[in-house]
Enzyme design. Structure first.
Site, PDB file in Angstrom:
ATOM      1  N   GLU A   1     -12.878   3.191  18.017  1.00 27.75           N
ATOM      2  CA  GLU A   1     -13.834   3.122  16.922  1.00 27.75           C
ATOM      3  C   GLU A   1     -15.137   2.496  17.405  1.00 27.75           C
ATOM      4  O   GLU A   1     -15.110   1.460  18.079  1.00 27.75           O
ATOM      5  CB  GLU A   1     -13.251   2.303  15.757  1.00 27.75           C
ATOM      6  CG  GLU A   1     -12.041   2.965  15.126  1.00 27.75           C
ATOM      7  CD  GLU A   1     -11.466   2.199  13.943  1.00 27.75           C
ATOM      8  OE1 GLU A   1     -11.827   1.012  13.765  1.00 27.75           O
ATOM      9  OE2 GLU A   1     -10.660   2.792  13.191  1.00 27.75           O
TER      10      GLU A   1
ATOM     11  N   HIS B   1     -12.934   4.561   8.935  1.00 29.86           N
ATOM     12  CA  HIS B   1     -12.217   3.307   8.677  1.00 29.86           C
ATOM     13  C   HIS B   1     -12.771   2.606   7.430  1.00 29.86           C
ATOM     14  O   HIS B   1     -13.105   1.421   7.457  1.00 29.86           O
ATOM     15  CB  HIS B   1     -12.298   2.375   9.882  1.00 29.86           C
ATOM     16  CG  HIS B   1     -11.212   1.336   9.910  1.00 29.86           C
ATOM     17  ND1 HIS B   1     -10.725   0.777  11.066  1.00 29.86           N
ATOM     18  CD2 HIS B   1     -10.513   0.737   8.903  1.00 29.86           C
ATOM     19  CE1 HIS B   1      -9.781  -0.110  10.790  1.00 29.86           C
ATOM     20  NE2 HIS B   1      -9.637  -0.154   9.473  1.00 29.86           N
TER      21      HIS B   1
ATOM     22  N   ALA C   1     -11.117   3.213   4.208  1.00 29.20           N
ATOM     23  CA  ALA C   1     -10.157   3.340   3.110  1.00 29.20           C
ATOM     24  C   ALA C   1     -10.046   2.056   2.303  1.00 29.20           C
ATOM     25  O   ALA C   1      -9.782   2.090   1.101  1.00 29.20           O
ATOM     26  CB  ALA C   1      -8.781   3.730   3.656  1.00 29.20           C
TER      27      ALA C   1
ATOM     28  N   THR D   1      -3.996   5.977   7.185  1.00 33.98           N
ATOM     29  CA  THR D   1      -4.920   4.951   6.699  1.00 33.98           C
ATOM     30  C   THR D   1      -4.416   3.566   7.089  1.00 33.98           C
ATOM     31  O   THR D   1      -4.812   2.571   6.489  1.00 33.98           O
ATOM     32  CB  THR D   1      -5.083   5.032   5.163  1.00 33.98           C
ATOM     33  OG1 THR D   1      -3.785   4.946   4.551  1.00 33.98           O
ATOM     34  CG2 THR D   1      -5.771   6.319   4.742  1.00 33.98           C
TER      35      THR D   1
ATOM     36  N   ARG E   1      -3.271   2.052  10.888  1.00 37.46           N
ATOM     37  CA  ARG E   1      -3.915   1.643  12.125  1.00 37.46           C
ATOM     38  C   ARG E   1      -3.895   2.825  13.093  1.00 37.46           C
ATOM     39  O   ARG E   1      -2.923   3.580  13.158  1.00 37.46           O
ATOM     40  CB  ARG E   1      -3.193   0.446  12.770  1.00 37.46           C
ATOM     41  CG  ARG E   1      -3.549  -0.898  12.165  1.00 37.46           C
ATOM     42  CD  ARG E   1      -4.977  -1.300  12.507  1.00 37.46           C
ATOM     43  NE  ARG E   1      -5.333  -2.613  12.008  1.00 37.46           N
ATOM     44  CZ  ARG E   1      -5.876  -2.851  10.821  1.00 37.46           C
ATOM     45  NH1 ARG E   1      -6.081  -1.849   9.986  1.00 37.46           N
ATOM     46  NH2 ARG E   1      -6.202  -4.077  10.463  1.00 37.46           N
TER      47      ARG E   1
ATOM     48  N   ILE F   1       0.836  -1.205   0.000  1.00 39.75           N
ATOM     49  CA  ILE F   1       0.000   0.000   0.000  1.00 39.75           C
ATOM     50  C   ILE F   1       0.870   1.254   0.000  1.00 39.75           C
ATOM     51  O   ILE F   1       0.585   2.218  -0.712  1.00 39.75           O
ATOM     52  CB  ILE F   1      -0.956  -0.019   1.193  1.00 39.75           C
ATOM     53  CG1 ILE F   1      -1.935  -1.191   1.066  1.00 39.75           C
ATOM     54  CG2 ILE F   1      -1.731   1.291   1.277  1.00 39.75           C
ATOM     55  CD1 ILE F   1      -2.808  -1.408   2.283  1.00 39.75           C
TER      56      ILE F   1
END
Length: 337
Positions: free
Chosen positions: A262, A281, A283, A231, A233, A153
Site C-alpha cells: 500500500e 483501504h 472500508a 476487507t 488485511r 465485523i
C-alpha cells in the site's frame, strides 16, 4: 506527559487535542518514514500514536520513556506485542470502532463485483450500453455467502448478507467443529465454505496463523463463479496466487480493499482485470467511525500514561508490572492528568 503521533495521513487532529489538552499532555505530530525517524521524533515521549509505522523492539529500546503505544485501528500486526510486553509497554487498539462501516463496505463491494457495476459504469462512459460483458448475473437469493472470521465485523457482515437473501455460512478457527453454529452463523469447515460459496468474504486478523491462509490451494477449491472479498488485511490472501487464479479462471472475480503493498502501485497486476474491484483501504471509514477512532486511540494512551486502565489494551498484564505507577509519575508531574 508527551504524546507523539509518529506518522498519520489524517487531515486534522482537533479530536486528539480535545483529549490531550484537558489532560495537560503535549501532543506532537511527526511524519516519520523509518525506525530512525520514529525514534528521533518521539524522543522523550511517554505515549505514541501509530498509523502505519512498524514499532519494533529496536524502536522501543530507542524510546526508554515509552509507556503506551496506541494504534489507529483494529489490527496490531505492525507492533511487536511480545517485545512491548517484555518492556512493560502497553499496546492499545480500537477493536470495535469500525464494525458497521467495514461490514457495509464488504457488502457493497460484494454486490458491486457480483453485479459488474464498475465494469458497466466504465462501459456507459465509453459509449457502450449493454450487459454482455457482465453476463450471467444472478439474484442474491439462494446464493451462498461465506464469511471467514466470525468476530464483530464478520458477524455484522453475515447479518447484512442474510438480509439480502444470501444463504450465509461461516468459518472461524475458534469455533468448535462439533457445533452447528458460531455466533449465530451456520458453522462449517474452511474447505466446505470454499467449495460452496459464491462470495468468500475475509474478516480475520493478520497473525502467524492467518497470513497467506487463502493461497493457491484454497483458490483451487473455490467455485469458478466465486468472488473473493477482502476487507481484513492484505496478507490474509496471497496476492500472487489471487492473480494466478483470476488468470486461470479458477474464480470469477475479487473485491479488495486491503493490499499487501500500500498504496497499490500503478500497473499492479490486479488492475488488469475488469472483474476486480479495488478500493484504497477505506472500508473502516465513515464520519462517525473516523471521529470515534481518533478519540479512543488517544484516550487509551492518556489513560495508560495517567496510571489507569484503558478501555482497550492488548497486553493487560503490563498494567500490574512492578514500578509502573512510579514510571507514570514523571509523566504526570505538574500536569492536569
Amino acid at each position: 506527559m508527551k504524546i507523539v503521533i509518529t506518522e498519520c495521513d489524517h487531515d486534522a487532529f482537533d479530536i486528539e487535542r480535545a483529549v490531550t489538552d484537558p489532560a495537560g499532555a503535549d501532543l506532537v505530530l511527526a511524519q516519520s518514514r523509518d525506525a530512525a525517524e520514529v525514534i528521533a521524533n518521539a524522543a522523550g515521549a511517554q505515549g505514541i500514536l501509530v498509523q502505519y509505522a512498524q514499532i519494533t523492539a529496536e524502536v522501543m529500546d530507542g524510546l526508554p520513556d515509552l509507556l503506551a503505544i496506541g494504534r489507529y485501528g483494529v489490527g496490531i500486526d505492525s507492533v511487536d506485542v511480545e517485545a512491548a510486553t517484555a518492556r512493560g509497554i502497553a499496546v492499545c487498539n480500537v477493536p470495535d470502532y469500525g464494525t458497521e462501516a467495514v461490514s457495509d463496505h464488504a457488502i457493497g463491494m460484494a454486490l458491486a463485483a457480483a453485479r459488474g457495476i464498475p465494469r458497466l459504469d466504465r462501459g456507459v462512459r465509453a459509449g457502450s450500453f449493454d450487459l454482455v460483458a457482465v453476463r450471467p448475473l444472478y439474484l442474491t437469493r439462494d446464493r451462498v455467502f461465506g464469511v471467514i472470521g466470525l468476530g464483530l465485523i464478520g458477524t455484522a457482515t453475515a447479518r447484512k448478507a442474510a438480509g439480502l437473501g444470501y444463504e450465509v455460512i461461516g468459518y472461524d478457527v475458534r469455533a468448535d467443529p462439533a457445533d452447528d453454529t458460531y455466533h449465530g452463523v451456520k458453522s462449517v469447515s474452511l474447505d466446505e465454505l470454499l467449495e460452496r460459496s459464491q462470495v468468500v468474504s475475509l474478516h480475520t486478523p493478520l497473525d502467524e496463523h492467518s497470513r497467506g491462509m487463502i493461497g493457491a490451494a484454497q483458490f483451487a477449491k473455490m467455485r469458478s463463479d466465486a468472488i473473493l472479498v477482502n476487507t481484513s488485511r492484505g496478507g490474509v490472501a496471497d496476492t500472487a496466487a489471487l492473480v494466478d487464479a483470476l488468470r486461470a479462471g479458477e474464480i470469477l472475480g475479487a473485491a479488495i480493499d486491503v493490499h499487501e503493498e500500500e498504496p497499490v502501485p500503478v500497473g499492479h497486476p490486479l488492475t488488469e482485470f475488469d472483474s476486480v474491484v479495488l478500493t484504497p483501504h477505506l472500508a473502516w471509514y465513515s464520519e462517525e467511525s473516523y471521529a470515534e477512532l481518533k478519540r479512543r486511540t488517544v484516550e487509551n494512551v492518556v489513560e495508560v500514561c495517567a496510571g489507569r486502565a484503558p478501555r482497550n489494551i492488548v497486553n493487560p498484564e503490563v498494567l500490574g508490572a512492578p514500578g509502573r505507577n512510579e514510571a507514570c509519575a514523571p509523566a504526570l508531574a505538574g500536569k492536569g492528568a
